[in-house]
Motif scaffolding. Structure first.
Motif, PDB file in Angstrom:
ATOM      1  N   ILE A 184     -47.227 -12.975  -9.078  1.00  0.00           N
ATOM      2  CA  ILE A 184     -46.425 -14.198  -9.204  1.00  0.00           C
ATOM      3  C   ILE A 184     -46.912 -15.255  -8.223  1.00  0.00           C
ATOM      4  O   ILE A 184     -47.080 -16.432  -8.584  1.00  0.00           O
ATOM      5  N   PHE A 185     -47.147 -14.850  -6.988  1.00  0.00           N
ATOM      6  CA  PHE A 185     -47.551 -15.820  -5.961  1.00  0.00           C
ATOM      7  C   PHE A 185     -48.901 -16.467  -6.289  1.00  0.00           C
ATOM      8  O   PHE A 185     -49.152 -17.602  -5.879  1.00  0.00           O
ATOM      9  N   ASP A 186     -49.758 -15.741  -6.995  1.00  0.00           N
ATOM     10  CA  ASP A 186     -51.087 -16.263  -7.332  1.00  0.00           C
ATOM     11  C   ASP A 186     -51.121 -16.969  -8.684  1.00  0.00           C
ATOM     12  O   ASP A 186     -52.185 -17.417  -9.120  1.00  0.00           O
ATOM     13  N   SER A 187     -49.990 -17.067  -9.364  1.00  0.00           N
ATOM     14  CA  SER A 187     -49.992 -17.625 -10.717  1.00  0.00           C
ATOM     15  C   SER A 187     -50.212 -19.136 -10.698  1.00  0.00           C
ATOM     16  O   SER A 187     -49.837 -19.822  -9.735  1.00  0.00           O
ATOM     17  N   PRO A 188     -50.813 -19.691 -11.763  1.00  0.00           N
ATOM     18  CA  PRO A 188     -51.029 -21.145 -11.859  1.00  0.00           C
ATOM     19  C   PRO A 188     -49.734 -21.943 -11.893  1.00  0.00           C
ATOM     20  O   PRO A 188     -49.737 -23.143 -11.613  1.00  0.00           O
ATOM     21  N   ALA A 189     -48.629 -21.275 -12.240  1.00  0.00           N
ATOM     22  CA  ALA A 189     -47.346 -21.977 -12.347  1.00  0.00           C
ATOM     23  C   ALA A 189     -46.772 -22.346 -10.985  1.00  0.00           C
ATOM     24  O   ALA A 189     -45.780 -23.075 -10.910  1.00  0.00           O
ATOM     25  N   GLY A 190     -47.370 -21.843  -9.916  1.00  0.00           N
ATOM     26  CA  GLY A 190     -46.846 -22.121  -8.592  1.00  0.00           C
ATOM     27  C   GLY A 190     -45.752 -21.153  -8.193  1.00  0.00           C
ATOM     28  O   GLY A 190     -45.525 -20.133  -8.856  1.00  0.00           O
ATOM     29  N   LEU A 191     -45.059 -21.476  -7.136  1.00  0.00           N
ATOM     30  CA  LEU A 191     -44.048 -20.571  -6.580  1.00  0.00           C
ATOM     31  C   LEU A 191     -42.656 -20.905  -7.123  1.00  0.00           C
ATOM     32  O   LEU A 191     -42.226 -22.051  -7.046  1.00  0.00           O
ATOM     33  N   PRO A 192     -41.943 -19.911  -7.697  1.00  0.00           N
ATOM     34  CA  PRO A 192     -40.550 -20.160  -8.063  1.00  0.00           C
ATOM     35  C   PRO A 192     -39.705 -20.306  -6.799  1.00  0.00           C
ATOM     36  O   PRO A 192     -40.162 -19.976  -5.702  1.00  0.00           O
ATOM     37  N   THR A 193     -38.488 -20.793  -6.950  1.00  0.00           N
ATOM     38  CA  THR A 193     -37.610 -20.898  -5.781  1.00  0.00           C
ATOM     39  C   THR A 193     -36.782 -19.639  -5.587  1.00  0.00           C
ATOM     40  O   THR A 193     -36.198 -19.434  -4.520  1.00  0.00           O
ATOM     41  N   ALA A 194     -36.720 -18.788  -6.620  1.00  0.00           N
ATOM     42  CA  ALA A 194     -35.946 -17.545  -6.523  1.00  0.00           C
ATOM     43  C   ALA A 194     -36.552 -16.511  -7.458  1.00  0.00           C
ATOM     44  O   ALA A 194     -37.155 -16.852  -8.483  1.00  0.00           O
ATOM     45  N   ILE A 195     -36.377 -15.244  -7.103  1.00  0.00           N
ATOM     46  CA  ILE A 195     -36.834 -14.142  -7.949  1.00  0.00           C
ATOM     47  C   ILE A 195     -35.748 -13.074  -7.998  1.00  0.00           C
ATOM     48  O   ILE A 195     -35.244 -12.635  -6.962  1.00  0.00           O
ATOM     49  N   PHE A 196     -35.407 -12.685  -9.217  1.00  0.00           N
ATOM     50  CA  PHE A 196     -34.501 -11.550  -9.427  1.00  0.00           C
ATOM     51  C   PHE A 196     -35.339 -10.304  -9.679  1.00  0.00           C
ATOM     52  O   PHE A 196     -36.241 -10.311 -10.517  1.00  0.00           O
ATOM     53  N   CYS A 197     -35.046  -9.224  -8.948  1.00  0.00           N
ATOM     54  CA  CYS A 197     -35.796  -7.971  -9.061  1.00  0.00           C
ATOM     55  C   CYS A 197     -34.912  -6.894  -9.661  1.00  0.00           C
ATOM     56  O   CYS A 197     -33.757  -6.728  -9.246  1.00  0.00           O
ATOM     57  N   GLU A 204     -44.693  -8.691   0.813  1.00  0.00           N
ATOM     58  CA  GLU A 204     -45.825  -9.517   0.422  1.00  0.00           C
ATOM     59  C   GLU A 204     -45.587 -10.986   0.792  1.00  0.00           C
ATOM     60  O   GLU A 204     -46.521 -11.682   1.215  1.00  0.00           O
ATOM     61  N   ALA A 205     -44.355 -11.439   0.648  1.00  0.00           N
ATOM     62  CA  ALA A 205     -44.031 -12.817   1.032  1.00  0.00           C
ATOM     63  C   ALA A 205     -44.240 -13.012   2.532  1.00  0.00           C
ATOM     64  O   ALA A 205     -44.810 -14.026   2.970  1.00  0.00           O
ATOM     65  N   GLN A 206     -43.810 -12.048   3.326  1.00  0.00           N
ATOM     66  CA  GLN A 206     -43.988 -12.141   4.776  1.00  0.00           C
ATOM     67  C   GLN A 206     -45.474 -12.156   5.132  1.00  0.00           C
ATOM     68  O   GLN A 206     -45.906 -12.921   6.013  1.00  0.00           O
ATOM     69  N   ARG A 207     -46.268 -11.333   4.445  1.00  0.00           N
ATOM     70  CA  ARG A 207     -47.698 -11.271   4.716  1.00  0.00           C
ATOM     71  C   ARG A 207     -48.371 -12.617   4.453  1.00  0.00           C
ATOM     72  O   ARG A 207     -49.309 -13.004   5.159  1.00  0.00           O
ATOM     73  N   ARG A 208     -47.856 -13.333   3.456  1.00  0.00           N
ATOM     74  CA  ARG A 208     -48.445 -14.618   3.082  1.00  0.00           C
ATOM     75  C   ARG A 208     -47.807 -15.805   3.808  1.00  0.00           C
ATOM     76  O   ARG A 208     -48.192 -16.951   3.568  1.00  0.00           O
ATOM     77  N   GLY A 209     -46.799 -15.540   4.607  1.00  0.00           N
ATOM     78  CA  GLY A 209     -46.138 -16.633   5.308  1.00  0.00           C
ATOM     79  C   GLY A 209     -45.153 -17.400   4.453  1.00  0.00           C
ATOM     80  O   GLY A 209     -44.767 -18.539   4.792  1.00  0.00           O
ATOM     81  N   ILE A 210     -44.705 -16.813   3.353  1.00  0.00           N
ATOM     82  CA  ILE A 210     -43.678 -17.438   2.513  1.00  0.00           C
ATOM     83  C   ILE A 210     -42.312 -17.106   3.106  1.00  0.00           C
ATOM     84  O   ILE A 210     -41.939 -15.934   3.208  1.00  0.00           O
ATOM     85  N   ARG A 211     -41.581 -18.119   3.502  1.00  0.00           N
ATOM     86  CA  ARG A 211     -40.321 -17.909   4.226  1.00  0.00           C
ATOM     87  C   ARG A 211     -39.175 -17.598   3.260  1.00  0.00           C
ATOM     88  O   ARG A 211     -38.980 -18.291   2.265  1.00  0.00           O
ATOM     89  N   ILE A 212     -38.439 -16.546   3.586  1.00  0.00           N
ATOM     90  CA  ILE A 212     -37.241 -16.141   2.839  1.00  0.00           C
ATOM     91  C   ILE A 212     -36.021 -16.341   3.742  1.00  0.00           C
ATOM     92  O   ILE A 212     -36.009 -15.818   4.860  1.00  0.00           O
TER      93      ILE A 212
END
Length: 337
Positions: A235-248, A260-268
């Motif tokens: 998802i993080f590498d998709s051309p659509a960009g980053l969503p604002t939320a993800i349901f798992c 994975e978000a923490q590894r990439r520096g994506i803040r939650i």
């Protein structure tokens, strides 16, 4: 050639299911019929298990539990709950593990169960084939599913449609419009209905809110942390960009995504909100917002119902919807402006 159950049924002039129930002491067999079956079986030298005690007591005091995995969070906690109730009542637990979902192969667990003479069977989130259901019902073993609906037998589980809807209502209520989804894989949905139910509810919630389900943000997982990491990277590498939320579809996938978000520096939750389902043991320390359920209590409830059925209590085994709760923690917040 030895005497089989069909031979006993033919001489006693009853069905094989009645013979099975009579020999195992199950309810809804008259005293006269039970006595006749026992007499015929003894006269013919038929012994339904390696131990002759089955004829004397009519019960093995053993309940079978069929699981696709033993190392997953839900299954492990459900088995623990089942085992506690069985031990408290002097019953043994016989575990049948498939070691994963088996595809394109004939499973032998049904014949094994009949040979070992279990008194009842609990099926944990696994679809049974028509042939398997026929064999199990033919021997009249009480059946009950745990964790999700299994066609052909009642079950103990949460309402997955309502649970997913609650998670989505939380995200949409916070103002999220760009929402991704980590869901079960194709094989998961083929083998049990829970992932498919959650997908239906996710898509329905998006549709009601007038939101688009982007294929780049809808990624299959395998309900594990490792697969959560893999799916998150996709998802993080998709051309659509980053969503604002993800349901798992499970907390384990959500935890992998958070790693994975923490590894990439994506803040939650500043850049990405995350919601799961389960309330895994690690979810509270991770601050994960989730739909909490209790597989331990699901297992206990199911085991109590089966034991009541074995005691002959009327309508003991029936569909039972268990409670769930939205637990809001620090992984969700309104989207940044």
């Amino acid at each position: 050639m030895g005497v089989c159950i069909d031979d006993v049924a033919a001489r006693a002039q009853v069905s094989t299911a009645t013979v099975s129930r009579a020999l195992r002491g199950l309810p809804r067999v008259s005293d006269a019929t039970r006595a006749k079956v026992l007499e015929v079986a003894e006269a013919m030298g038929y012994v339904p298990s390696p131990s002759a005690s089955g004829l004397a007591t009519g019960r093995t005091k053993t309940v079978g539990v069929l699981v696709p995995f033993v190392d997953r969070w839900y299954f492990g906690h459900a088995i623990e709950g089942i085992d506690q109730v069985l031990r408290d009542h002097g019953y043994n637990l016989l575990l049948f593990s498939l070691g994963g979902y088996v595809h394109g192969q004939k499973r032998s667990f049904t014949k094994s169960m009949v040979r070992k003479q279990i008194d009842a069977l609990l099926v944990l989130s696994l679809g049974l084939s028509d042939e398997e259901l026929y064999q199990l019902h033919h021997t009249d073993i009480p059946l009950l599913s745990v964790g999700g609906p299994v066609e052909g037998c009642p079950g103990v589980y949460i309402d997955d449609i309502a649970a997913t809807t609650a998670a989505m209502d939380h995200l949409i209520g916070l103002g999220h419009r760009k929402i991704g989804y980590l869901h079960g894989g194709v094989e998961d949905q083929r083998n049990f209905r829970v992932p498919a139910l959650r997908t239906v509810a996710f898509e329905a919630a998006m549709d009601r809110a007038g939101l688009e389900v982007l294929p780049d943000w809808s990624v299959p997982g395998d309900f594990t942390v490792a697969d959560g990491v893999r799916a998150a990277a996709q998802i993080f590498d998709s051309p659509a960009g980053l969503p604002t939320a993800i349901f798992c579809g499970s907390d384990e996938m959500a935890l992998g995504l958070m790693f994975e978000a923490q590894r990439r520096g994506i803040r939650i939750p500043e850049e990405l909100s995350v919601v799961g389902i389960d309330d895994h043991d690690f979810s509270a320390p991770a601050g994960l917002t989730t739909i909490a359920q209790s597989p331990w209590e699901h297992g206990r409830t199911a085991a109590r119902m089966l034991l009541a059925e074995l005691r002959g209590t009327a309508d003991s085994v029936q569909d039972t919807t268990m409670p769930f709760e939205l637990v809001v923690r620090t992984s969700t917040a309104p989207p940044s402006r």
